[in-house]
Write a protein that holds these residues in place. Structure first.
Motif, PDB file in Angstrom:
ATOM      1  N   THR A  19      32.605  68.201  20.850  1.00 12.87           N
ATOM      2  CA  THR A  19      32.216  67.735  22.181  1.00 12.87           C
ATOM      3  C   THR A  19      33.436  67.588  23.074  1.00 12.87           C
ATOM      4  OG1 THR A  19      32.356  65.426  21.494  1.00 12.87           O
ATOM      5  CG2 THR A  19      30.186  66.473  21.368  1.00 12.87           C
ATOM      6  N   SER A  20      33.222  67.737  24.350  1.00 10.94           N
ATOM      7  CA  SER A  20      34.331  67.617  25.288  1.00 10.94           C
ATOM      8  C   SER A  20      34.758  66.161  25.419  1.00 10.94           C
ATOM      9  CB  SER A  20      33.905  68.141  26.657  1.00 10.94           C
ATOM     10  OG  SER A  20      32.917  67.296  27.230  1.00 10.94           O
ATOM     11  N   ARG A  21      35.976  65.960  25.858  1.00 14.16           N
ATOM     12  CA  ARG A  21      36.464  64.611  26.112  1.00 14.16           C
ATOM     13  C   ARG A  21      35.592  63.935  27.173  1.00 14.16           C
ATOM     14  NH1 ARG A  21      42.006  64.220  24.357  1.00 14.16           N
ATOM     15  NH2 ARG A  21      42.483  62.670  25.951  1.00 14.16           N
ATOM     16  N   ALA A  22      35.159  64.711  28.159  1.00 12.25           N
ATOM     17  CA  ALA A  22      34.317  64.153  29.219  1.00 12.25           C
ATOM     18  C   ALA A  22      32.990  63.648  28.658  1.00 12.25           C
ATOM     19  CB  ALA A  22      34.076  65.201  30.305  1.00 12.25           C
ATOM     20  N   ALA A  23      32.422  64.372  27.705  1.00  7.04           N
ATOM     21  CA  ALA A  23      31.154  63.957  27.120  1.00  7.04           C
ATOM     22  C   ALA A  23      31.309  62.672  26.316  1.00  7.04           C
ATOM     23  CB  ALA A  23      30.595  65.074  26.234  1.00  7.04           C
ATOM     24  N   ARG A  24      32.392  62.593  25.566  1.00  7.98           N
ATOM     25  CA  ARG A  24      32.639  61.359  24.804  1.00  7.98           C
ATOM     26  C   ARG A  24      32.912  60.182  25.733  1.00  7.98           C
ATOM     27  NH1 ARG A  24      37.359  63.114  21.440  1.00  7.98           N
ATOM     28  NH2 ARG A  24      36.921  65.287  21.922  1.00  7.98           N
ATOM     29  N   ALA A  25      33.637  60.428  26.809  1.00  7.70           N
ATOM     30  CA  ALA A  25      33.898  59.375  27.785  1.00  7.70           C
ATOM     31  C   ALA A  25      32.593  58.879  28.397  1.00  7.70           C
ATOM     32  CB  ALA A  25      34.832  59.889  28.875  1.00  7.70           C
ATOM     33  N   ALA A  26      31.703  59.789  28.711  1.00  4.60           N
ATOM     34  CA  ALA A  26      30.412  59.397  29.283  1.00  4.60           C
ATOM     35  C   ALA A  26      29.616  58.543  28.303  1.00  4.60           C
ATOM     36  CB  ALA A  26      29.619  60.644  29.679  1.00  4.60           C
ATOM     37  N   GLY A  27      29.678  58.899  27.014  1.00  2.88           N
ATOM     38  CA  GLY A  27      28.987  58.099  26.006  1.00  2.88           C
ATOM     39  C   GLY A  27      29.536  56.684  25.906  1.00  2.88           C
TER      40      GLY A  27
ATOM     41  N   LEU B 214      41.000  56.815  29.007  1.00  2.09           N
ATOM     42  CA  LEU B 214      42.018  57.558  28.266  1.00  2.09           C
ATOM     43  C   LEU B 214      41.585  59.006  28.081  1.00  2.09           C
ATOM     44  CD1 LEU B 214      44.673  57.439  26.499  1.00  2.09           C
ATOM     45  CD2 LEU B 214      43.151  57.033  24.562  1.00  2.09           C
ATOM     46  N   LEU B 215      40.333  59.206  27.703  1.00  3.46           N
ATOM     47  CA  LEU B 215      39.830  60.565  27.504  1.00  3.46           C
ATOM     48  C   LEU B 215      39.811  61.357  28.805  1.00  3.46           C
ATOM     49  CD1 LEU B 215      36.831  59.843  25.101  1.00  3.46           C
ATOM     50  CD2 LEU B 215      39.010  60.893  24.503  1.00  3.46           C
ATOM     51  N   GLU B 216      39.531  60.683  29.895  1.00  4.91           N
ATOM     52  CA  GLU B 216      39.408  61.364  31.193  1.00  4.91           C
ATOM     53  C   GLU B 216      40.753  61.718  31.808  1.00  4.91           C
ATOM     54  OE1 GLU B 216      35.272  58.999  32.390  1.00  4.91           O
ATOM     55  OE2 GLU B 216      37.249  58.256  32.996  1.00  4.91           O
TER      56      GLU B 216
ATOM     57  N   ASP C  77      44.218  61.409  30.015  1.00  2.00           N
ATOM     58  CA  ASP C  77      45.334  61.840  29.161  1.00  2.00           C
ATOM     59  C   ASP C  77      44.875  63.024  28.316  1.00  2.00           C
ATOM     60  OD1 ASP C  77      47.682  62.041  27.838  1.00  2.00           O
ATOM     61  OD2 ASP C  77      47.685  60.012  27.002  1.00  2.00           O
ATOM     62  N   THR C  78      44.785  64.187  28.934  1.00  2.00           N
ATOM     63  CA  THR C  78      44.165  65.345  28.284  1.00  2.00           C
ATOM     64  C   THR C  78      45.110  66.104  27.358  1.00  2.00           C
ATOM     65  OG1 THR C  78      44.708  66.713  30.202  1.00  2.00           O
ATOM     66  CG2 THR C  78      42.528  65.664  30.172  1.00  2.00           C
ATOM     67  N   THR C  79      46.384  65.785  27.366  1.00  2.00           N
ATOM     68  CA  THR C  79      47.334  66.522  26.520  1.00  2.00           C
ATOM     69  C   THR C  79      47.911  65.656  25.407  1.00  2.00           C
ATOM     70  OG1 THR C  79      49.187  65.989  27.995  1.00  2.00           O
ATOM     71  CG2 THR C  79      47.981  68.037  28.428  1.00  2.00           C
ATOM     72  N   VAL C  80      47.281  64.528  25.119  1.00  2.00           N
ATOM     73  CA  VAL C  80      47.822  63.642  24.107  1.00  2.00           C
ATOM     74  C   VAL C  80      47.917  64.345  22.755  1.00  2.00           C
ATOM     75  CG1 VAL C  80      45.548  62.671  23.551  1.00  2.00           C
ATOM     76  CG2 VAL C  80      47.610  61.373  23.018  1.00  2.00           C
ATOM     77  N   GLY C  81      49.087  64.271  22.145  1.00  2.00           N
ATOM     78  CA  GLY C  81      49.284  64.856  20.829  1.00  2.00           C
ATOM     79  C   GLY C  81      49.523  66.354  20.812  1.00  2.00           C
ATOM     80  N   VAL C  82      49.523  67.006  21.963  1.00  2.00           N
ATOM     81  CA  VAL C  82      49.696  68.456  22.014  1.00  2.00           C
ATOM     82  C   VAL C  82      51.181  68.808  22.057  1.00  2.00           C
ATOM     83  CG1 VAL C  82      49.327  70.537  23.395  1.00  2.00           C
ATOM     84  CG2 VAL C  82      47.465  68.880  23.090  1.00  2.00           C
ATOM     85  N   VAL C  83      51.603  69.690  21.145  1.00  2.00           N
ATOM     86  CA  VAL C  83      52.972  70.207  21.124  1.00  2.00           C
ATOM     87  C   VAL C  83      52.897  71.721  20.965  1.00  2.00           C
ATOM     88  CG1 VAL C  83      55.223  70.167  19.996  1.00  2.00           C
ATOM     89  CG2 VAL C  83      53.829  68.088  20.066  1.00  2.00           C
TER      90      VAL C  83
ATOM     91  N   ALA D 118      35.076  51.860  19.244  1.00  2.00           N
ATOM     92  CA  ALA D 118      35.392  52.552  20.497  1.00  2.00           C
ATOM     93  C   ALA D 118      36.485  53.591  20.298  1.00  2.00           C
ATOM     94  CB  ALA D 118      35.805  51.538  21.561  1.00  2.00           C
ATOM     95  N   SER D 119      37.535  53.226  19.558  1.00  2.00           N
ATOM     96  CA  SER D 119      38.637  54.162  19.359  1.00  2.00           C
ATOM     97  C   SER D 119      38.237  55.323  18.454  1.00  2.00           C
ATOM     98  CB  SER D 119      39.864  53.431  18.801  1.00  2.00           C
ATOM     99  OG  SER D 119      39.555  52.708  17.625  1.00  2.00           O
ATOM    100  N   ALA D 120      37.402  55.056  17.450  1.00  2.00           N
ATOM    101  CA  ALA D 120      36.951  56.134  16.568  1.00  2.00           C
ATOM    102  C   ALA D 120      36.030  57.102  17.314  1.00  2.00           C
ATOM    103  CB  ALA D 120      36.233  55.547  15.358  1.00  2.00           C
ATOM    104  N   LEU D 121      35.101  56.581  18.115  1.00  2.00           N
ATOM    105  CA  LEU D 121      34.225  57.463  18.900  1.00  2.00           C
ATOM    106  C   LEU D 121      35.036  58.262  19.908  1.00  2.00           C
ATOM    107  CD1 LEU D 121      31.147  55.134  19.592  1.00  2.00           C
ATOM    108  CD2 LEU D 121      31.332  56.978  17.900  1.00  2.00           C
ATOM    109  N   ALA D 122      36.018  57.626  20.533  1.00  2.00           N
ATOM    110  CA  ALA D 122      36.873  58.342  21.478  1.00  2.00           C
ATOM    111  C   ALA D 122      37.603  59.491  20.793  1.00  2.00           C
ATOM    112  CB  ALA D 122      37.875  57.372  22.109  1.00  2.00           C
TER     113      ALA D 122
END
Length: 469
Positions: A28-36, A83-85, A87-93, A139-143
């Protein structure tokens, strides 16, 4: 006794549904999880009065405290959505291919964070909203994109199942897959949940004894899994001589307020305080305790444990009772105890054991250098507090000793009250928690439920969206 409602077949159904949802939720997209998450926050606010009434009937924490906790819990959900909406590059290298890279050519390497899988979450007794069904762990696990199966605490079962129903409806309406969230109850079901091979991580807030038992189960599986436990802490406070002399009235007044906040049932309660002998701290703290003040504890089990621990402490020859509290049923008034530093050094385990309830131990010292030896007795605490002046010579070495032993260092404030924000660290060396690198409060809590995955030499069309250029 609370009425348990989860049968073993219900647990199996929850595990099957979570397993089916796992891959779907991860995609699922970050936006979808944020909406949930925002939908769950809205459901909490819309049903606040109903939920607070149930919680008050089950926990006796009082409407004012519970209403505030609903607000905190909804805020946490919104914060992870934000955070989901944003910080879209978190953890990306991304390391692009480099034929000149020493000592050998480097391939195209792209690293991101992937959901860890199904999370089992064990609710806390003392926070029926903020560390429960849709609290910070959930909340953090669902995110992160992980399905969650919550083991409800027996102290607030009706509330847990009602919140679970509201949250599932909100998540379903948001389009997240069925099985994203489930609530179960029962000690045996909790044990089975931890050892089931479909579960990939466990989050827990509670006692050291209970947490260690579950930690051992998680570690003893054929496929061991991470166990993120926030356990016990006495949160030592160190008062320097100058601070006691110049700000004593503030310190003793605030201490009296802090160790009795929430009837002393916070994991961040200052349970042991080192104070200069000539400050007469015990009498000063006692003067700030409201006459006749008393509070209901969470339940009879906690009240019984508190009574037993107070009886054990007051029977010791090396402990003086300054204020003798009373325990009638589940209602307790504050108990204030004192001892000498030499006696504490002789038995730090016995005198420094966490006591869940409205009490603290004042340890009096003669020479400020003795604070270093006192600090060295601690192994792992959530917090360590200094009540001091910036130019106190003891402050730098004391901070150095404490930094290796606590998760949060506090200067001239108090550990009770844990801000939900990016810089918060709520976790420390064992036994305060089982994962010294992680926090259960704040946006960094999401890191517990993400694992790094590197893609090497993939065509861009097959890469996860965050790894595409």
């Amino acid at each position: 006794m609370p009425t348990l409602t989860t049968q073993s077949s219900d647990l199996e159904s929850a595990l099957i549904a979570a397993h089916r949802a796992e891959a779907l939720l991860a995609r699922t997209s970050r936006a979808a999880r944020a909406a949930g998450l925002r939908a769950v926050a809205t459901a909490l606010r819309d049903h606040r009065d109903e939920l607070v009434t149930i919680a008050d009937e089950e926990t006796a924490l009082g409407r004012s405290r519970l209403e505030s906790e609903v607000g905190r819990t909804a805020f946490q959900l919104d914060l992870f959505a934000q955070l989901l909406e944003t910080d879209t590059t978190v953890g990306v290298v991304i390391d692009l291919a480099d034929p000149e890279w020493p000592p050998a050519p480097r391939p195209d390497l792209r690293r991101h964070l992937s959901p860890i899988g199904i999370v089992a979450m064990f609710s806390a007794s003392n926070f029926p909203f903020a560390f429960s069904v849709v609290g910070g762990d959930t909340a953090s696990a669902l995110a992160a994109g992980c399905p969650v199966i919550v083991k409800a605490h027996s102290g607030h079962l009706r509330l847990s199942h009602r919140i679970g129903g509201l949250a599932r409806s909100a998540l379903d309406a948001s389009g997240l897959p069925e099985g994203t969230l489930a609530v179960i109850d029962g000690r045996e079901n909790g044990r089975v949940l931890v050892i089931d091979d479909r579960v990939d991580a466990v989050a827990f807030t509670g006692s050291t004894e209970g947490g260690r038992a579950l930690f051992d189960l998680a570690a003893g599986r054929p496929r061991p899994i991470p166990f993120y436990g926030e356990l016990g802490s006495v949160n030592p406070v160190f008062v320097t001589q100058r601070a006691a002399s110049e700000e004593g009235d503030r310190i003793w007044r605030e201490l009296a307020s802090s160790f009795t906040l929430g009837a002393g049932q916070f994991c961040t309660k200052p349970g042991i305080v080192f104070a200069p002998r000539d400050a007469d701290a015990p009498a000063a703290v006692a003067s700030h305790l409201a006459e006749g003040a008393s509070w209901p504890l969470l339940d009879s089990r906690i009240a019984s444990g508190f009574a037993d621990r107070i009886e054990e402490m007051t029977a010791r020859a090396d402990v003086d009772t300054i204020v003798e509290g009373k325990i009638e049923g589940i209602v307790a008034s504050p108990t204030l105890l004192r001892t000498d530093l030499d006696d504490y050094i002789a038995d730090p385990a016995g005198l420094g054991e966490e006591t869940f309830g409205p009490t603290t131990l004042v340890v009096e010292y003669d020479e400020e250098q003795e604070l270093l030896q006192a600090a060295e007795q601690f192994v792992g605490e959530l917090t360590g507090t200094l009540q001091a002046q910036p130019d106190d010579h003891i402050a730098p070495p004391l901070i150095e000793v404490l930094e290796s032993r606590v998760g949060r260092l506090i200067w001239n404030q108090w550990p009770t009250g844990v801000s939900v924000t990016a810089a918060m660290q709520h976790g420390g060396p064992y036994p305060s928690s089982t994962s010294v690198r992680d926090t259960s409060v704040g946006t960094a809590a999401i890191d517990r439920f993400l694992r790094p995955v590197t893609y090497q030499n993939f065509p861009e069309s097959l890469l996860p969206e965050p790894l595409r250029r």
